[in-house]
Design a protein around this motif. Structure first.
Motif, PDB file in Angstrom:
ATOM      1  N   LYS A  53      45.806  49.483  22.642  1.00 52.79           N
ATOM      2  CA  LYS A  53      45.470  48.376  22.110  1.00 52.79           C
ATOM      3  C   LYS A  53      44.553  47.700  23.313  1.00 52.79           C
ATOM      4  CE  LYS A  53      47.463  43.783  21.289  1.00 52.79           C
ATOM      5  NZ  LYS A  53      48.613  43.146  21.634  1.00 52.79           N
ATOM      6  N   LYS A  54      43.373  47.421  22.842  1.00 49.17           N
ATOM      7  CA  LYS A  54      42.599  46.926  24.044  1.00 49.17           C
ATOM      8  C   LYS A  54      42.008  45.373  23.526  1.00 49.17           C
ATOM      9  CE  LYS A  54      40.552  51.140  25.078  1.00 49.17           C
ATOM     10  NZ  LYS A  54      40.485  51.417  26.662  1.00 49.17           N
ATOM     11  N   GLU A  55      42.139  44.739  24.945  1.00 51.11           N
ATOM     12  CA  GLU A  55      41.514  43.209  24.910  1.00 51.11           C
ATOM     13  C   GLU A  55      40.499  43.138  26.045  1.00 51.11           C
ATOM     14  OE1 GLU A  55      43.436  38.866  25.859  1.00 51.11           O
ATOM     15  OE2 GLU A  55      44.271  40.680  26.835  1.00 51.11           O
ATOM     16  N   ILE A  56      39.472  42.718  25.458  1.00 50.46           N
ATOM     17  CA  ILE A  56      38.058  42.457  26.389  1.00 50.46           C
ATOM     18  C   ILE A  56      37.725  40.963  26.368  1.00 50.46           C
ATOM     19  CG2 ILE A  56      35.501  43.065  26.365  1.00 50.46           C
ATOM     20  CD1 ILE A  56      35.998  45.388  24.626  1.00 50.46           C
ATOM     21  N   LEU A  57      37.522  40.611  27.748  1.00 48.40           N
ATOM     22  CA  LEU A  57      37.259  39.101  28.008  1.00 48.40           C
ATOM     23  C   LEU A  57      36.365  39.101  29.337  1.00 48.40           C
ATOM     24  CD1 LEU A  57      40.095  37.847  30.018  1.00 48.40           C
ATOM     25  CD2 LEU A  57      40.626  39.524  28.532  1.00 48.40           C
ATOM     26  N   ILE A  58      35.790  37.813  29.526  1.00 44.11           N
ATOM     27  CA  ILE A  58      34.980  37.620  30.803  1.00 44.11           C
ATOM     28  C   ILE A  58      36.083  36.892  31.697  1.00 44.11           C
ATOM     29  CG2 ILE A  58      32.991  36.452  31.676  1.00 44.11           C
ATOM     30  CD1 ILE A  58      32.467  38.866  29.727  1.00 44.11           C
ATOM     31  N   SER A  59      36.214  37.248  33.038  1.00 39.22           N
ATOM     32  CA  SER A  59      36.995  36.663  33.926  1.00 39.22           C
ATOM     33  C   SER A  59      36.391  36.262  35.184  1.00 39.22           C
ATOM     34  CB  SER A  59      37.978  37.699  34.200  1.00 39.22           C
ATOM     35  OG  SER A  59      38.922  38.135  33.111  1.00 39.22           O
ATOM     36  N   PRO A  60      36.590  35.282  35.867  1.00 38.57           N
ATOM     37  CA  PRO A  60      36.112  34.738  36.882  1.00 38.57           C
ATOM     38  C   PRO A  60      36.450  36.084  38.042  1.00 38.57           C
ATOM     39  CG  PRO A  60      37.605  33.001  36.285  1.00 38.57           C
ATOM     40  CD  PRO A  60      37.512  34.252  35.276  1.00 38.57           C
ATOM     41  N   ILE A  61      35.545  36.197  39.051  1.00 42.00           N
ATOM     42  CA  ILE A  61      35.955  37.060  40.105  1.00 42.00           C
ATOM     43  C   ILE A  61      36.976  36.722  41.046  1.00 42.00           C
ATOM     44  CG2 ILE A  61      33.589  38.211  40.034  1.00 42.00           C
ATOM     45  CD1 ILE A  61      32.966  36.645  42.612  1.00 42.00           C
ATOM     46  N   ASP A  62      37.823  37.722  41.394  1.00 41.37           N
ATOM     47  CA  ASP A  62      38.863  37.245  42.544  1.00 41.37           C
ATOM     48  C   ASP A  62      38.423  38.075  43.728  1.00 41.37           C
ATOM     49  OD1 ASP A  62      39.688  40.133  42.386  1.00 41.37           O
ATOM     50  OD2 ASP A  62      41.322  39.634  41.075  1.00 41.37           O
ATOM     51  N   ASN A  63      39.445  37.863  44.845  1.00 46.46           N
ATOM     52  CA  ASN A  63      39.143  38.402  46.066  1.00 46.46           C
ATOM     53  C   ASN A  63      38.905  39.848  46.236  1.00 46.46           C
ATOM     54  OD1 ASN A  63      38.721  35.844  47.575  1.00 46.46           O
ATOM     55  ND2 ASN A  63      41.042  35.727  47.710  1.00 46.46           N
ATOM     56  N   ARG A  64      39.736  40.477  45.369  1.00 45.52           N
ATOM     57  CA  ARG A  64      39.778  42.208  45.395  1.00 45.52           C
ATOM     58  C   ARG A  64      38.310  42.499  44.813  1.00 45.52           C
ATOM     59  NH1 ARG A  64      44.310  43.637  41.628  1.00 45.52           N
ATOM     60  NH2 ARG A  64      42.827  42.695  40.317  1.00 45.52           N
ATOM     61  N   ASP A  65      37.678  41.924  43.505  1.00 47.32           N
ATOM     62  CA  ASP A  65      36.506  42.066  43.050  1.00 47.32           C
ATOM     63  C   ASP A  65      35.410  41.868  44.000  1.00 47.32           C
ATOM     64  OD1 ASP A  65      37.569  42.478  40.523  1.00 47.32           O
ATOM     65  OD2 ASP A  65      37.197  40.315  40.111  1.00 47.32           O
ATOM     66  N   LYS A  66      35.617  40.966  45.076  1.00 49.16           N
ATOM     67  CA  LYS A  66      34.492  40.728  46.034  1.00 49.16           C
ATOM     68  C   LYS A  66      34.599  41.758  46.864  1.00 49.16           C
ATOM     69  CE  LYS A  66      34.937  35.528  45.835  1.00 49.16           C
ATOM     70  NZ  LYS A  66      35.433  34.476  46.319  1.00 49.16           N
ATOM     71  N   ILE A  67      35.572  42.277  47.274  1.00 52.73           N
ATOM     72  CA  ILE A  67      35.863  43.342  48.299  1.00 52.73           C
ATOM     73  C   ILE A  67      35.474  44.903  47.746  1.00 52.73           C
ATOM     74  CG2 ILE A  67      37.497  44.839  49.628  1.00 52.73           C
ATOM     75  CD1 ILE A  67      39.008  42.272  50.002  1.00 52.73           C
ATOM     76  N   LEU A  68      35.739  45.173  46.656  1.00 52.94           N
ATOM     77  CA  LEU A  68      35.721  46.399  45.936  1.00 52.94           C
ATOM     78  C   LEU A  68      34.378  46.626  44.995  1.00 52.94           C
ATOM     79  CD1 LEU A  68      39.370  47.358  45.597  1.00 52.94           C
ATOM     80  CD2 LEU A  68      37.820  47.972  47.200  1.00 52.94           C
TER      81      LEU A  68
END
Length: 137
Positions: free
Chosen positions: A76-91
């Motif tokens: 079961k999949k859900e697709i959405l647009i999310s604000p970036i977080d600190n982990r995203d900024k690093i990786l």
């Protein structure tokens, strides 16, 4: 890769019951030389015992199907647009992006037991979605 117990917040997010012991595997995926996808997998340790970093780097699904002889049934999949977080900024190589495409998947064995929850965070310009739906009578 780490061993964790699902807390209240994790239970709401993943669909696993409170206190379920899971493997948490974080993987960075590089597309065309750019860190474009961040996968965070939670796998039920009771159903998927013996998981190692080497298995995760090669193919978790091959391990599940060939070594553990389990049949993967559906997701079961859900697709959405999310604000970036600190982990995203690093990786992730985000440039000026302030959002990512988030794909959340609850994956079940053929007998209905959930064995995995995955959150994949994708760079906007590298995300491509294709769907196939078939109606059966």
């Amino acid at each position: 890769m780490e061993k964790i117990s699902i807390d209240e917040k994790g239970a709401k997010k993943t669909g696993f019951p409170l206190h379920r012991l899971v493997w948490k595997v974080t993987q960075q995926r590089v597309v065309d030389g750019v860190a474009s996808v961040l996968d965070i997998d939670y796998l039920d340790r009771e159903l998927i015992p013996g998981l190692t970093k080497e298995i995760a780097q090669h193919s978790i699904y091959q391990y599940i199907e060939e070594d553990l002889k389990l049949q993967i049934g559906y997701a079961k999949k859900e697709i959405l647009i999310s604000p970036i977080d600190n982990r995203d900024k690093i990786l992730l190589d985000l440039g000026k992006d302030q959002h990512v495409v988030t794909v959340r998947s609850q994956v079940h064995l053929a007998d209905g037991r959930q064995f995995q929850f995955t959150e994949s965070r994708h760079k906007l310009d590298k995300f491509h979605f294709v769907d196939y739906a078939e109606r059966r009578k």
